[in-house]
Design a protein around this motif. Structure first.
Motif, PDB file in Angstrom:
ATOM      1  N   LYS A  15       0.837  -1.216   0.000  1.00 53.04           N
ATOM      2  CA  LYS A  15       0.000   0.000   0.000  1.00 53.04           C
ATOM      3  C   LYS A  15       0.867   1.260   0.000  1.00 53.04           C
ATOM      4  O   LYS A  15       0.713   2.142  -0.837  1.00 53.04           O
ATOM      5  CB  LYS A  15      -0.901   0.043   1.245  1.00 53.04           C
ATOM      6  N   THR A  16       1.763   1.313   0.981  1.00 55.13           N
ATOM      7  CA  THR A  16       2.552   2.527   1.144  1.00 55.13           C
ATOM      8  C   THR A  16       3.489   2.738  -0.052  1.00 55.13           C
ATOM      9  O   THR A  16       3.610   3.852  -0.570  1.00 55.13           O
ATOM     10  CB  THR A  16       3.360   2.443   2.463  1.00 55.13           C
ATOM     11  N   THR A  17       4.138   1.672  -0.488  1.00 52.34           N
ATOM     12  CA  THR A  17       5.041   1.767  -1.639  1.00 52.34           C
ATOM     13  C   THR A  17       4.268   2.287  -2.849  1.00 52.34           C
ATOM     14  O   THR A  17       4.747   3.129  -3.608  1.00 52.34           O
ATOM     15  CB  THR A  17       5.637   0.373  -1.942  1.00 52.34           C
ATOM     16  N   LEU A  38      -2.384   8.088   6.423  1.00 52.32           N
ATOM     17  CA  LEU A  38      -3.396   7.758   7.440  1.00 52.32           C
ATOM     18  C   LEU A  38      -2.934   6.633   8.351  1.00 52.32           C
ATOM     19  O   LEU A  38      -3.720   6.100   9.122  1.00 52.32           O
ATOM     20  CB  LEU A  38      -4.692   7.303   6.759  1.00 52.32           C
ATOM     21  N   ASP A  39      -1.687   6.235   8.197  1.00 50.40           N
ATOM     22  CA  ASP A  39      -1.194   5.107   8.973  1.00 50.40           C
ATOM     23  C   ASP A  39      -0.307   5.606  10.114  1.00 50.40           C
ATOM     24  O   ASP A  39       0.730   6.246   9.860  1.00 50.40           O
ATOM     25  CB  ASP A  39      -0.384   4.185   8.041  1.00 50.40           C
ATOM     26  N   PRO A  40      -0.697   5.331  11.373  1.00 53.52           N
ATOM     27  CA  PRO A  40       0.115   5.791  12.507  1.00 53.52           C
ATOM     28  C   PRO A  40       1.580   5.323  12.444  1.00 53.52           C
ATOM     29  O   PRO A  40       2.438   5.877  13.129  1.00 53.52           O
ATOM     30  CB  PRO A  40      -0.592   5.189  13.719  1.00 53.52           C
ATOM     31  N   GLY A  42       3.374   5.891   9.994  1.00 51.36           N
ATOM     32  CA  GLY A  42       4.036   7.024   9.324  1.00 51.36           C
ATOM     33  C   GLY A  42       4.952   6.639   8.176  1.00 51.36           C
ATOM     34  O   GLY A  42       5.877   7.374   7.824  1.00 51.36           O
ATOM     35  N   HIS A  43       4.681   5.510   7.542  1.00 50.98           N
ATOM     36  CA  HIS A  43       5.611   5.026   6.527  1.00 50.98           C
ATOM     37  C   HIS A  43       5.627   5.873   5.247  1.00 50.98           C
ATOM     38  O   HIS A  43       6.656   5.995   4.589  1.00 50.98           O
ATOM     39  CB  HIS A  43       5.311   3.559   6.175  1.00 50.98           C
ATOM     40  N   SER A  44       4.491   6.471   4.903  1.00 54.63           N
ATOM     41  CA  SER A  44       4.473   7.327   3.703  1.00 54.63           C
ATOM     42  C   SER A  44       5.361   8.548   3.918  1.00 54.63           C
ATOM     43  O   SER A  44       6.073   8.978   3.012  1.00 54.63           O
ATOM     44  CB  SER A  44       3.055   7.805   3.390  1.00 54.63           C
ATOM     45  N   ILE A 122      -4.452   8.654  -0.623  1.00 53.39           N
ATOM     46  CA  ILE A 122      -4.509   8.342   0.816  1.00 53.39           C
ATOM     47  C   ILE A 122      -3.921   6.961   1.071  1.00 53.39           C
ATOM     48  O   ILE A 122      -4.349   5.969   0.462  1.00 53.39           O
ATOM     49  CB  ILE A 122      -5.963   8.377   1.339  1.00 53.39           C
ATOM     50  N   ASP A 123      -2.939   6.918   1.956  1.00 57.06           N
ATOM     51  CA  ASP A 123      -2.323   5.643   2.337  1.00 57.06           C
ATOM     52  C   ASP A 123      -2.980   5.146   3.624  1.00 57.06           C
ATOM     53  O   ASP A 123      -2.828   5.761   4.678  1.00 57.06           O
ATOM     54  CB  ASP A 123      -0.810   5.860   2.551  1.00 57.06           C
ATOM     55  N   CYS A 124      -3.729   4.054   3.528  1.00 55.94           N
ATOM     56  CA  CYS A 124      -4.473   3.544   4.687  1.00 55.94           C
ATOM     57  C   CYS A 124      -3.634   2.610   5.562  1.00 55.94           C
ATOM     58  O   CYS A 124      -2.712   1.950   5.069  1.00 55.94           O
ATOM     59  CB  CYS A 124      -5.700   2.764   4.213  1.00 55.94           C
TER      60      CYS A 124
HETATM   61 MG   LIG Z   1       1.781   0.950   4.823  1.00 56.15          MG
END
Ligand SMILES: [Mg+2]
Ligand SMILES: Nc1ncnc2c1ncn2[C@@H]1O[C@H](COP(=O)(O)OP(=O)(O)OP(=O)(O)O)[C@@H](O)[C@H]1O
Length: 384
Positions: A15-17, A38-40, A42-44, A122-124
Motif C-alpha cells: 500500500k505505502t510503496t 493515514l497510517d500511525p 508514518g511510513h508514507s 490516501i495511504d491507509c
Molecule cells: Mg503501509
C-alpha cells in the motif's frame, strides 16, 4: 480534485510503496498532489524522507485543534505535498463523534483543500478501523494492492462488500481497481495467483502490475520515490503506467465523451478477461501459417524512439525477421513463430533492456533480465 484511496487490511502488500510512487508519478506529470498518510506507522512520510515523530497530524485536525492545511508539508517532491502521520493518529480511532458523521469526517476536512490539488492519494493503515472507513467513503476510486502470495487474496471479498455498503449508504458507486504487487512471474505459483486474481476480479484488475524488486526497498531507505532513485527501472515504468491508467479511469468516470471510434468499438466487443489483458504486452496471436503463428508484440511507452527486437528466435540479431509498426503510440513488432517459449530483449535507442510491458522475465545470468514470450498452441486463446 480526485481522491485515490490505497487500501487493503492485509499488512505488507505494498500500500505505502504504491501510494508514494503513485503520488510521485502524478506529480511528475504536472498534477498537484497531496499524499495523506493515514497510517500511525508514518511510513508514507518516511518514504519521502519527511518523518518527524513530533509533527502534528490528522489527529489534531480531527480534534478541531488545527486545520488540515496546517499539517501539510509542501513540495516534498515535484508536485507532491505530504500530510504526515505519527503514532498519535492511532488515538483518532477512539475520538467521540456523532454516529451519523462517523465516516464522513475526513471528507469534510478534505473539502477545505479541494481547490489546491488535482489528486489526493490516501495511504491507509492495515486495519478496517474508523480512519480507513473515512478514507474509503471519501474515495473517488479505491486502489487495492494485492500481494501475489498465499494469503494475498484473503479478506478482499470482505473489502469489496464494505466498499459497496459505504457507497450505498452515501448514494454513490465507489469504483475499485486491483493492482497485483510483489509480482515474481518467474515462479509458477505467482503465475497461478495472477490467474486467480484475473478470474476473480476480472475488469477491476489493472493491466499494469508491480514486480518484486529490491530497488523499491532501496528507494524507500533513501527516502525517495523510485522515479528519482532509478528512473529507467522496469518498476519505475510500471508505476508511471499505473498513474496513467488511474488518471484515465478517473477521467472516464466524469465524462464518457471524447473516446475515439476504435475505443468505443472495442468496448462493444466482449472484453478480454483481466488475466489476458495483464499479459497483453507480452503476446497477441493473430493467426496460423504453416505451423508458425503470427505474433504481435505490443510495446508501450516507446513511440517516437528507435526500438529493435532481438531474441532466441532470431539469434539475438536486432530486428532480423521482424516487421515493425507504430500505432496509437504503441510500437508493434510482428514475427512468425512456432509455439514455444522464447526469451527476448528490446534495444531502445541502442540500449539493450527488458520489455517493461511484460512482467514475465528470467535472469540472463549477466546481471539483467530477459523478457519471456510464450507462443501458445493454436487451440488456446492468448491475448487480443
Ligand atoms: Mg503501509
Ligand atoms: N514490488 C515490491 N518489490 C519488493 N519489495 C516491495 C515491493 N513493494 C513493497 N515492498 C516492500 O515490502 C514491504 C511492505 O511494503 P509496504 O510498506 O508498501 O506495504 P504496506 O501494505 O503499506 O504495509 P502495511 O500494511 O504495514 O502498511 C516493504 O519493506 C516494502 O519495501
Amino acid at each position: 480534485m480526485k481522491i485515490i484511496t490505497v487500501a487493503n487490511q492485509k499488512g505488507g502488500c505494498g500500500k505505502t510503496t504504491t501510494a508514494i510512487n503513485l503520488a510521485a508519478c502524478l506529480g511528475k506529470k504536472e498534477q498537484r498532489v497531496l499524499l495523506l498518510d493515514l497510517d500511525p506507522q508514518g511510513h508514507s512520510s518516511l518514504g519521502f524522507g519527511v518523518f518527524n515523530e513530533d509533527a502534528r497530524d490528522l489527529y489534531d485536525v480531527l480534534t478541531g485543534e488545527i486545520k488540515l492545511e496546517d499539517i501539510i508539508l509542501p513540495n516534498v517532491f515535484t508536485g507532491v505535498d505530504v500530510a504526515p502521520a505519527t503514532k498519535m493518529l492511532a488515538a483518532a480511532e477512539h475520538l467521540p463523534v456523532r454516529s451519523d458523521e462517523r465516516d464522513i469526517q475526513l471528507e469534510k476536512h478534505l473539502a477545505s483543500i479541494r481547490e489546491r490539488y488535482d489528486y489526493i492519494v490516501i495511504d491507509c493503515p492495515p486495519s478496517m478501523g474508523l480512519l480507513c472507513f473515512n478514507a474509503l467513503t471519501a474515495a473517488d476510486l479505491v486502489l487495492i494492492p494485492i500481494e501475489m502470495s498465499l494469503f494475498g487474496m484473503h479478506g478482499i471479498d470482505r473489502m469489496y462488500e464494505i466498499i459497496h455498503q459505504l457507497g450505498e449508504r452515501h448514494g454513490r458507486d465507489i469504483p475499485i481497481r486491483v493492482l497485483p504487487t510483489l509480482v515474481d512471474s518467474r515462479t509458477r505459483l505467482c503465475r497461478q495467483f495472477l490467474h486467480e486474481v484475473g478470474e476473480r476480479f476480472a475488469d477491476d484488475v489493472l493491466s499494469v502490475m508491480v514486480q518484486f524488486t529490491v530497488r523499491l526497498k532501496e528507494a524507500v531507505r533513501q527516502g525517495v520515490p523510485i522515479i528519482a532513485y532509478d528512473p529507467t527501472s522496469t518498476v519505475a515504468v510500471q508505476y508511471d503506467r499505473l498513474a496513467n491508467e488511474l488518471m484515465s479511469a478517473l477521467q472516464e468516470n466524469v465524462v464518457a465523451v471524447g473516446k475515439t471510434e476504435a475505443e468505443s468499438e472495442s468496448e462493444a466487443r466482449p472484453r478480454l478477461t483481466a488475466m489476458k489483458r495483464v499479459f497483453e504486452g507480452a503476446r497477441s496471436r493473430l493467426g496460423g501459417h504453416g505451423g508458425k503463428q503470427k505474433v504481435v508484440l505490443r510495446i508501450y511507452d516507446f513511440a517516437g524512439r528507435d526500438v529493435k527486437l532481438a531474441g532466441s528466435f532470431n539469434d539475438w540479431r536486432p530486428d532480423q525477421g521482424v516487421v515493425t509498426r507504430t500505432e496509437n503510440g504503441i510500437v508493434e513488432k510482428i514475427v512468425m513463430l512456432m509455439p514455444g517459449a522464447y526469451e527476448y530483449r528490446l534495444i531502445v535507442d541502442g540500449v539493450w533492456q527488458e520489455d517493461p510491458s511484460n512482467p514475465e522475465q528470467v535472469s540472463n545470468y549477466s546481471g539483467g533480465f530477459n523478457s519471456v514470450l510464450q507462443v501458445e498452441e493454436e487451440h488456446e486463446t492468448a491475448g487480443a
